[in-house]
Motif scaffolding. Structure first.
Motif, short mmCIF file in Angstrom:
data_model
loop_
_atom_site.label_atom_id
_atom_site.label_comp_id
_atom_site.label_asym_id
_atom_site.label_seq_id
_atom_site.Cartn_x
_atom_site.Cartn_y
_atom_site.Cartn_z
N CYS A 45 37.42 36.12 37.49
CA CYS A 45 37.32 37.44 38.11
C CYS A 45 38.70 37.98 38.48
CB CYS A 45 36.45 37.37 39.37
SG CYS A 45 34.70 37.13 39.01
N CYS A 105 33.96 34.88 35.19
CA CYS A 105 33.51 36.21 35.60
C CYS A 105 32.21 36.54 34.85
CB CYS A 105 34.58 37.25 35.29
SG CYS A 105 34.04 38.92 35.71
N CYS A 139 34.30 41.06 42.97
CA CYS A 139 34.78 41.52 41.66
C CYS A 139 34.06 42.80 41.20
CB CYS A 139 34.54 40.39 40.66
SG CYS A 139 34.77 40.87 38.95
N CYS A 147 31.72 42.18 38.25
CA CYS A 147 30.50 41.45 38.62
C CYS A 147 29.55 42.36 39.38
CB CYS A 147 30.85 40.21 39.44
SG CYS A 147 31.55 38.87 38.43
ZN LIG Z 1 33.82 38.89 37.99
#
Ligand SMILES: [Zn+2]
Length: 781
Positions: free
Chosen positions: A293, A313, A354, A357
Motif C-alpha cells: 500500500c 495492497c 490506503c 484499498c
Molecule cells: Zn492498499
C-alpha cells in the motif's frame, strides 16, 4: 565303507532336518508396526528372506515399488533380490496381485511360511504394504552397512489395512530457517516409513522467499536473503541497516523443486506448496515494494516481526496480476490438487489508510477491511480454480466469508475447522493444541529453546482430527490431520529431526489407525522398539518421552509431602535418590510416592533393562512450616492457571520463569488472598511469597503484600507489609520473593494478601486491560 555311507547318510539327514527346521514363531510384543494396522492375525512360524527370494510383480508401476523394497535389502544384506515382471506364483517369492475392489491406499499382506502375497488396488496400497513388510523385518533392514548373521525373518501374519484419513500431513517451514534440497529428500524418506502422504512446504514468509519464480527474479535475488543475526534472540533482531549485506538464507531452484516433487511422488507423498498472501510477505515487498500500500522501501527481517502491517495492497490490480503469475509458475511445478495461499495473521491497518484499498471497498460494496481480505481470497480462488486446483488456506480465511470451494486448515485449535465443516467446506485439522511440533516436548529445563507451549508425545497421541461437535455428515468434511513445524527456533536439520521424531509417529497413528486399534500403552511399547529403527536410520530423534516427571502431593495418612514420579512412556523402571547423588540401577526403585520430611533434592532416571534411557530429573523441595498445610482461597485463582492444584503454594517447589510450568497460580485483575492453616500453634518469624514478572505476557509483580497471623482463623492481626515501589513496566522476565521478618509470634493461621496491579499500565500494549499476577510459593519459618 558301510560306516562311511552311514556317516554320509547321517550328515545328509542332518542337513535335511536343518533345512526343514521350522522358522521361529513370533510373539505379538516383538512386532512394532507404526502406524498400527487396522487388522492383524499373527500365525505360527515365519517366512525367511534368502538371497534367492524373488519379488514377482504384474506391472511396471509395481516393479518400481518392488525395486525400492529390494534396495533396502541390497544395503543391509548385500543381496540383490530379483524382481520379475509377470511369472507364476511359487515358493520363496513375494508376489504382488491387483485386487480391484479395495480402497486406493489399502492393502492385504499375507505372510506364509513359504511365500508372501501382497494385494492392493493401486500402487499406493502396494507401497504401504512394503512399508509394513519392512517394519516386520528385523530392524537391521534399515542399516546402511552390510549386516552379517541376520536371519531375515518375517512372522507369519495376515494383515488387512487401510488409512482412516486421506490427508496425513507434515508441514515444514523452510523460511524461518532454510533447509537445502537434500534435507527435504531425507525427510521424505523418513515420512514415508510412517505412511505420511502429504508434505506441506511453507515456502513464503516475512523472513524469506524460498522458490525461484522466473518472471520475478528479485523474489529470490532480494527476498531469499537476510542479514545474519542468528546469534541474537529471534524476537530482538535489528532491522537491516544501510550498507549491511543480506547473506543468510537460500532458495530452491525450479529444478530443485522438480526433483523434490518427483522424489516425493516415488514415496507416494504429495508436496503441497504454500505461497502466503496477503500478509507474511515482507520478503516479497522488499523485492517488489510496488505491490504494497505504502510503496516501501522494505527490508527482509532477520527475525520476529509483529504485528504484520505491511501486506499486499488489495486495491491494486497489478498485485493480483503479480500473484497470478507467481501461482502459474507454482502450479506448473506442483501437481498437488491443493494450492495453499496462507491467509493468516494479516493486520489491516494499512488497508484502512490506503486510498486504493478504500476505493476497492467502495466499488465492491464491501463492509470493511475484513471483507476486503475475503474479496482478496475469493479473487485468488477464482484463478486457482481456473487452473483446475483447489484453494487451501489457514482458518483466518473464514473471516469475512470463505471462498466458495476453499478447504480450510484449522490451526488456532479446532474451532475454525468446526465452523468450516458446518458450512460444508473440507478441513485439514492442524490444531496448535495437539500437533504444533515447534512446542516443547519435555521438561523445559532439559530441552533446547523452543517457541513455548508443551506438547509431549502422549498429548500428540491423543489427537483426534474429528471433533465431537460435528455430526456424521459434517465429519465427512474432515479430510485428515497434519503436524506443523515452524522453525523460528529450529536452525538446523538435526534439530528439525529432533522436533519431528518420534512425535510424527504419534501423528501418523492419529491419522492412519482408527479408534479401536489406538492404545497408548501399546504405542508406548512399540515406539521404543521403533526407536531402534531410528537409530539405524541415523535419525536424530528426541528421547524426551523417557524423562521423569515429578508431581508433588500430600499423603493424608502420613501427613507428609508425597512426590509421585512418572515417565511418559509406559513399562519403564524409575530409580531415584533424595541425597542429591546421581541415580544408578542400584538406587531405590520407584513404586509409590516418595515421602519427604526435610528439605531434599530428588533425582530420578528411567531405566529399561537396567540401562538408563532418559535424562536425569532434578527437583529441589524446600520444606518449611507451611509445607503441605491446607490453603483456603478467599479469592479463587484463574481456572487457566491452577498450577498443580490445591498444594501448589505450599508444595516446596519453586516455579521457573516460564509461567505455564505448572507451578504457578494466577489472578487476573484480582488480588490474591489466602489463609494457610498451620494446624497447631506454631512459632513463626518469617514469611516469603514468590512472584513472577513477565511484562510481555502481561504478568506484573504485586504492588503490595500484607501478612497476617491468627489463632482462631477469624481474627487476624497484621504483622508486616511490603510495598513494591518499582515502575511496573521496568525490568525483564524475573522472579521476585517478597520476604518479611518480624518478632516471633505464635500462630495457628497465616494470611497473605497480594495486591494486583489491576489494569496494565499506560505505555503497555495491554494498557487498561486486566493485569495478571502469578504466585508460586508461600514459605513460613
Ligand atoms: Zn492498499
Amino acid at each position: 565303507m558301510k560306516q562311511l555311507i552311514t556317516g554320509i547318510m547321517i550328515l545328509v539327514s542332518l542337513a535335511f532336518i536343518w533345512s526343514c527346521k521350522p522358522n521361529r514363531t513370533f510373539s505379538e510384543s516383538e512386532i512394532a508396526l507404526i502406524p498400527q494396522v487396522q487388522k492383524m492375525t499373527l500365525g505360527e512360524s515365519s517366512f525367511k528372506f534368502k538371497k534367492s527370494t524373488k519379488l514377482v510383480v504384474e506391472s511396471v508401476d509395481q516393479e518400481v515399488i518392488a525395486r525400492q523394497f529390494a534396495g533396502l535389502f541390497e544395503k543391509s544384506s548385500g543381496w540383490k533380490l530379483q524382481v520379475v515382471v509377470g511369472g507364476n506364483e511359487g515358493s520363496n517369492q513375494v508376489y504382488f496381485k491387483t485386487e480391484p475392489v479395495m480402497a486406493p491406499e489399502g492393502y492385504i499382506l499375507e505372510v506364509q511360511k513359504d511365500r508372501i502375497e501382497i494385494k492392493a488396488a493401486k500402487p499406493a496400497g502396494f507401497f504401504y504394504a512394503t512399508q509394513t513388510l519392512r517394519q516386520l523385518l528385523p530392524v537391521e533392514i534399515e542399516s546402511a552397512q552390510k549386516q552379517n548373521n541376520i536371519d531375515w525373518l518375517v512372522p507369519v501374519v495376515s494383515i488387512n489395512d487401510n488409512p482412516a484419513f486421506k490427508w496425513r500431513g507434515f508441514m515444514l517451514d523452510v523460511v524461518r530457517h532454510f533447509f537445502p534440497k537434500e534435507d527435504i529428500l531425507r525427510m521424505i524418506d523418513n515420512l514415508a516409513l510412517h505412511k505420511i502422504n502429504t508434505l506441506h512446504l511453507h515456502l513464503v514468509d516475512d523472513q524469506g522467499w524460498r522458490i525461484e519464480i522466473k518472471k520475478y527474479p528479485k523474489l529470490t535475488e532480494v527476498g531469499a536473503w537476510r542479514v545474519n543475526h542468528e546469534d541474537k534472540p529471534w524476537n530482538s533482531r535489528p532491522k537491516q541497516q544501510a550498507g549491511e549485506k543480506a547473506t543468510f538464507g537460500g532458495f530452491y531452484t525450479q529444478d530443485d523443486i522438480k526433483k523434490i516433487v518427483a522424489y516425493a511422488q516415488s514415496h507416494f507423498i504429495t508436496v503441497v506448496p504454500e505461497i502466503e498472501m496477503p500478509a507474511h510477505v515482507t520478503c516479497a515487498l522488499a523485492a517488489y515494494p510496488q505491490f504494497s500500500c505504502k510503496g516501501g522501501p522494505f527490508t527482509v527481517p532477520s527475525g520476529g516481526l509483529w504485528p504484520i502491517t505491511d501486506i499486499y495492497c488489495a486495491g491494486n490490480d497489478s498485485t493480483f496480476l503479480f500473484l497470478q503469475d507467481v501461482l502459474s509458475e507454482v502450479i506448473d511445478l506442483f501437481p498437488s490438487k491443493y494450492i495453499h495461499v496462507g491467509g493468516d495473521e494479516a493486520t489491516k491497518t494499512e488497508w484502512e489508510k490506503c486510498p486504493k484499498c478504500k476505493a476497492r471497498i467502495r466499488t465492491e460494496g464491501l463492509k470493511n477491511v475484513g471483507e476486503l481480505q475475503s474479496y482478496f481470497m475469493k479473487r485468488m480462488e477464482k484463478f486457482v480454480n481456473s487452473k483446475g486446483r483447489t484453494l487451501l488456506g489457514w482458518d483466518e480465511i473464514l473471516e469475512g466469508g470463505l471462498p466458495a470451494e476453499a478447504t480450510v486448515m484449522s490451526w488456532r485449535g479446532m474451532q475454525g475447522g468446526i465452523d468450516a465443516a458446518k458450512q460444508g467446506h473440507d478441513v485439514v485439522m492442524t490444531p496448535n493444541s495437539y500437533v504444533y511440533f515447534d512446542y516443547y516436548q519435555g521438561p523445559k529445563d532439559q530441552e533446547p529453546l523452543a517457541i513455548g507451549g508443551y506438547l509431549p508425545l502422549s498429548t500428540v497421541y491423543t489427537f483426534n482430527p474429528v471433533p465431537k461437535e460435528l455430526n456424521a455428515e459434517e465429519a465427512k468434511h474432515i479430510i485428515g490431520g497434519q503436524a506443523n513445524l515452524w522453525t523460528e527456533y529450529v536452525p538446523t536439520f538435526k534439530h528439525v529431526e529432533y522436533m519431528t521424531f518420534p512425535r510424527i509417529a504419534a501423528l501418523a497413528e492419529a491419522v492412519w489407525s482408527s479408534g479401536e486399534v489406538r492404545n497408548w500403552e501399546s504405542f508406548s511399547h512399540r515406539i521404543q522398539l521403533f526407536m531402534k529403527r531410528y537409530d539405524l536410520m541415523g535419525i536424530n530423534y528426541s528421547k524426551s518421552a523417557y524423562a521423569v516427571m515429578a508431581k508433588p502431593g500430600f499423603d493424608p495418612v502420613k501427613k507428609q509431602l508425597a512426590v509421585a514420579l512418572k515417565s511418559e512412556l509406559a513399562g519403564l523402571e524409575i530409580h531415584y535418590t533424595t541425597d542429591g547423588s546421581e541415580p544408578t540401577n542400584l538406587s531405590t526403585t520407584y513404586s509409590e510416592p516418595v515421602l519427604l520430611d526435610k528439605t531434599s533434592t530428588l533425582k530420578a532416571v528411567t531405566f529399561s533393562d537396567g540401562i538408563p534411557v532418559g535424562k536425569s530429573m532434578t527437583q529441589s523441595f524446600n520444606m518449611n512450616k507451611a509445607t503441605v498445610k491446607p490453603v483456603k482461597y478467599v479469592i479463587p485463582y484463574s481456572e487457566n492457571y491452577p498450577g498443580s492444584g490445591e498444594y501448589t503454594l505450599v508444595n516446596g517447589v519453586r516455579g521457573s520463569t516460564s509461567h505455564s510450568d505448572g507451578e504457578w497460580q494466577a489472578w487476573e485483575g484480582k488480588n490474591m488472598e489466602v489463609v494457610i492453616d498451620l494446624q497447631q500453634a506454631t512459632e513463626i518469624h518469617t514469611i516469603s511469597v514468590g512472584s513472577l514478572q513477565n511484562i510481555g505476557a502481561w504478568i506484573f509483580l504485586p504492588r503490595k503484600m500484607e501478612y497476617f497471623v491468627s489463632n482462631d482463623g477469624v481474627n487476624f492481626k497484621k504483622v508486616a507489609e511490603k510495598v513494591n515501589e518499582a515502575d511496573p513496566l521496568s525490568g525483564e522476565n524475573q522472579l521476585k520473593d517478597f520476604t518479611v521478618e518480624f518478632t516471633p509470634v505464635s500462630a495457628n493461621f497465616v494470611k497473605v494478601i497480594a495486591y494486583n496491579l489491576g489494569k496494565a499500565s499506560k505505555g503497555h500494549m495491554g494498557a487498561g486491560q486486566n493485569a495478571w499476577m502469578f504466585i508460586d510459593e508461600i514459605a513460613v519459618e
